[in-house]
Write a protein that holds these residues in place. Structure first.
Motif, PDB file in Angstrom:
ATOM      1  N   ASP A   5      -2.020  32.168 -10.157  1.00 41.75           N
ATOM      2  CA  ASP A   5      -1.390  33.410  -9.708  1.00 41.75           C
ATOM      3  C   ASP A   5      -1.197  34.366 -10.879  1.00 41.75           C
ATOM      4  O   ASP A   5      -1.331  35.585 -10.735  1.00 41.75           O
ATOM      5  N   GLN A   6      -0.881  33.807 -12.036  1.00 45.29           N
ATOM      6  CA  GLN A   6      -0.686  34.634 -13.221  1.00 45.29           C
ATOM      7  C   GLN A   6      -1.980  35.342 -13.612  1.00 45.29           C
ATOM      8  O   GLN A   6      -1.983  36.528 -13.954  1.00 45.29           O
ATOM      9  N   ILE A   7      -3.100  34.626 -13.528  1.00 42.43           N
ATOM     10  CA  ILE A   7      -4.401  35.211 -13.865  1.00 42.43           C
ATOM     11  C   ILE A   7      -4.782  36.280 -12.849  1.00 42.43           C
ATOM     12  O   ILE A   7      -5.230  37.370 -13.204  1.00 42.43           O
ATOM     13  N   VAL A   8      -4.594  35.972 -11.567  1.00 41.63           N
ATOM     14  CA  VAL A   8      -4.907  36.949 -10.513  1.00 41.63           C
ATOM     15  C   VAL A   8      -4.098  38.219 -10.710  1.00 41.63           C
ATOM     16  O   VAL A   8      -4.629  39.329 -10.634  1.00 41.63           O
ATOM     17  N   GLU A   9      -2.804  38.073 -10.968  1.00 42.58           N
ATOM     18  CA  GLU A   9      -1.940  39.238 -11.172  1.00 42.58           C
ATOM     19  C   GLU A   9      -2.390  40.047 -12.379  1.00 42.58           C
ATOM     20  O   GLU A   9      -2.362  41.274 -12.367  1.00 42.58           O
ATOM     21  N   ALA A  60     -11.814  27.396 -10.544  1.00 34.10           N
ATOM     22  CA  ALA A  60     -12.123  28.242  -9.390  1.00 34.10           C
ATOM     23  C   ALA A  60     -10.925  29.147  -9.141  1.00 34.10           C
ATOM     24  O   ALA A  60      -9.836  28.656  -8.803  1.00 34.10           O
ATOM     25  N   LEU A  61     -11.117  30.435  -9.328  1.00 34.23           N
ATOM     26  CA  LEU A  61     -10.024  31.397  -9.176  1.00 34.23           C
ATOM     27  C   LEU A  61     -10.032  31.945  -7.758  1.00 34.23           C
ATOM     28  O   LEU A  61     -11.049  32.437  -7.271  1.00 34.23           O
ATOM     29  N   HIS A  62      -8.893  31.872  -7.108  1.00 32.11           N
ATOM     30  CA  HIS A  62      -8.775  32.230  -5.699  1.00 32.11           C
ATOM     31  C   HIS A  62      -8.148  33.622  -5.556  1.00 32.11           C
ATOM     32  O   HIS A  62      -7.065  33.873  -6.079  1.00 32.11           O
ATOM     33  N   TYR A  63      -8.859  34.512  -4.862  1.00 31.27           N
ATOM     34  CA  TYR A  63      -8.363  35.864  -4.609  1.00 31.27           C
ATOM     35  C   TYR A  63      -8.240  36.097  -3.108  1.00 31.27           C
ATOM     36  O   TYR A  63      -9.094  35.658  -2.324  1.00 31.27           O
ATOM     37  N   VAL A  64      -7.218  36.840  -2.708  1.00 31.33           N
ATOM     38  CA  VAL A  64      -7.128  37.378  -1.348  1.00 31.33           C
ATOM     39  C   VAL A  64      -6.929  38.883  -1.485  1.00 31.33           C
ATOM     40  O   VAL A  64      -5.946  39.335  -2.085  1.00 31.33           O
ATOM     41  N   PHE A  65      -7.865  39.662  -0.964  1.00 33.85           N
ATOM     42  CA  PHE A  65      -7.817  41.122  -1.099  1.00 33.85           C
ATOM     43  C   PHE A  65      -7.073  41.708   0.101  1.00 33.85           C
ATOM     44  O   PHE A  65      -7.651  41.915   1.172  1.00 33.85           O
ATOM     45  N   LEU A 103     -15.377  45.281  -0.338  1.00 34.54           N
ATOM     46  CA  LEU A 103     -14.859  44.095   0.325  1.00 34.54           C
ATOM     47  C   LEU A 103     -13.842  44.510   1.391  1.00 34.54           C
ATOM     48  O   LEU A 103     -12.968  45.329   1.126  1.00 34.54           O
ATOM     49  N   SER A 104     -13.975  43.951   2.557  1.00 40.54           N
ATOM     50  CA  SER A 104     -13.076  44.292   3.656  1.00 40.54           C
ATOM     51  C   SER A 104     -11.673  43.776   3.382  1.00 40.54           C
ATOM     52  O   SER A 104     -11.461  42.819   2.622  1.00 40.54           O
ATOM     53  N   THR A 105     -10.693  44.407   4.001  1.00 40.62           N
ATOM     54  CA  THR A 105      -9.292  43.983   3.882  1.00 40.62           C
ATOM     55  C   THR A 105      -9.147  42.540   4.345  1.00 40.62           C
ATOM     56  O   THR A 105      -9.668  42.154   5.387  1.00 40.62           O
ATOM     57  N   GLY A 106      -8.457  41.755   3.537  1.00 43.51           N
ATOM     58  CA  GLY A 106      -8.266  40.352   3.868  1.00 43.51           C
ATOM     59  C   GLY A 106      -9.372  39.437   3.388  1.00 43.51           C
ATOM     60  O   GLY A 106      -9.346  38.230   3.666  1.00 43.51           O
ATOM     61  N   SER A 107     -10.341  39.997   2.674  1.00 44.70           N
ATOM     62  CA  SER A 107     -11.429  39.165   2.152  1.00 44.70           C
ATOM     63  C   SER A 107     -10.877  38.087   1.225  1.00 44.70           C
ATOM     64  O   SER A 107      -9.922  38.309   0.481  1.00 44.70           O
TER      65      SER A 107
END
Length: 328
Positions: A5-9, A60-65, A103-107
């Motif tokens: 989460d820190q990396i994503v942020e 593996a870095l997890h993103y939710v757009f 990328l669509s919302t929620g991708s």
């Protein structure tokens, strides 16, 4: 906060935009690796970033757009192939190639990183309406802007090589010394130049592909033969077959072989074989325990010099440059 989460942020765009223009670099170091972002340009509608990443473990870095307010033009400069899975679909991003994506919302994206690999890419974030001005003049842009309006994931640019012309333009963007409105006008002009070059390269590729398809009529049997030829090239990448040799091996006339293969796979025969060899070369260089001479021999080249020339022509940089940085 967990490290993922820190990396994503850290990489979320809204967390990187700053009015303190002297803050041109941000860095995050934790147990997972080292992450650096360079702020190339900030404005109300265009943001430009350059990223350097190095992980201390396979990751593996997890993103939710959750909400997308931009399209992303990405230039990959690192020596490693980048892989991800977006909404369940695997993708591969080649070194010294570029991609323009919405990328669509929620991708949902899972980006796969390898231990001790250095990843480098430059991203230009453009407003969603950026291409609307030209949407009535080009079929592919119409499709792209329509997909954005319907909030559907789509890609306008894919697998276009970063040419010397593009490298010069990107360097001019990164080294611009102007201030204030002069800088904003200059950068936006250069971004438009970059887009125009990419659209030209895309059109050239489409025209060439269209020309190659003229007069091609393929039966189901023809398509099966061409698929077998593709598999044959995949498994015999060390050999440099001529069109005549493949034609005789698979009992298909040379014209149909050349035109039909291009029609089905968007690559010429030798272009496809070279693409296959170069992908294997990249993987072997990434393993970091093969010499250039060993790789050249394994790929069927008569010498490391011949291999190096082919590699540089394909990727825009030499395998020696790639190989020397393996311990960075």
């Amino acid at each position: 906060m967990e490290k993922g989460d820190q990396i994503v942020e850290f990489f979320e765009l809204e967390n990187m935009v700053t009015n303190e223009m002297n803050q041109s670099k941000k860095e995050l170091i934790n147990d997972s690796g080292t992450f650096v972002t360079y702020h190339i340009f900030d404005s109300a509608d265009i943001v430009i970033r350059q990223y350097y990443l190095k992980y201390t473990q396979n990751y593996a870095l997890h993103y939710v757009f959750e909400e997308i307010e931009y399209v992303e033009l990405s230039f990959f400069f690192g020596k490693h192939i980048v892989r991800d899975v977006i909404n369940g679909i695997p993708n591969m991003y080649l070194p010294f190639h570029c991609y323009l994506t919405y990328l669509s919302t929620g991708s949902i994206a899972d980006v796969i990183f390898e231990k001790d690999a250095i990843y480098e890419h430059l991203d230009i974030y453009l407003p969603l309406e950026f291409f609307n001005e030209w949407s009535q003049h080009d079929e592919t842009i119409i499709e792209f802007t329509t997909a954005i309006k319907n909030d559907q994931t789509c890609r306008l640019i894919k697998d276009i090589k970063v040419t010397q012309e593009l490298l010069v333009l990107l360097n001019e963007i990164k080294t611009c010394s102007y201030k204030g409105i002069a800088k904003e006008v200059y950068i936006k002009g250069k971004v438009l130049e970059v887009i125009s070059v990419l659209l030209h390269e895309k059109e050239e590729g489409r025209v060439e592909c269209s020309k190659s398809q003229l007069g091609v009529k393929l039966t189901i049997e023809d398509e099966l033969v061409l698929s077998n030829i593709k598999d044959f090239i995949d498994h015999n990448y060390r050999e440099f077959y001529t069109t005549e040799e493949l034609s005789k091996l698979f009992f298909i006339n040379e014209y149909k072989l050349k035109r039909g293969f291009k029609h089905l796979y968007n690559f010429g025969l030798f272009e496809y074989a070279q693409h296959r060899r170069m992908n294997i070369a990249i993987k072997k260089l990434e393993e970091a325990h093969h010499t250039i001479a060993e790789i050249a021999f394994d790929l069927g080249y008569s010498s490391s010099v011949t291999f190096s020339k082919a590699f540089k022509k394909h990727f825009g940089y030499s395998p020696k440059r790639f190989h020397l940085t393996k311990y960075d």
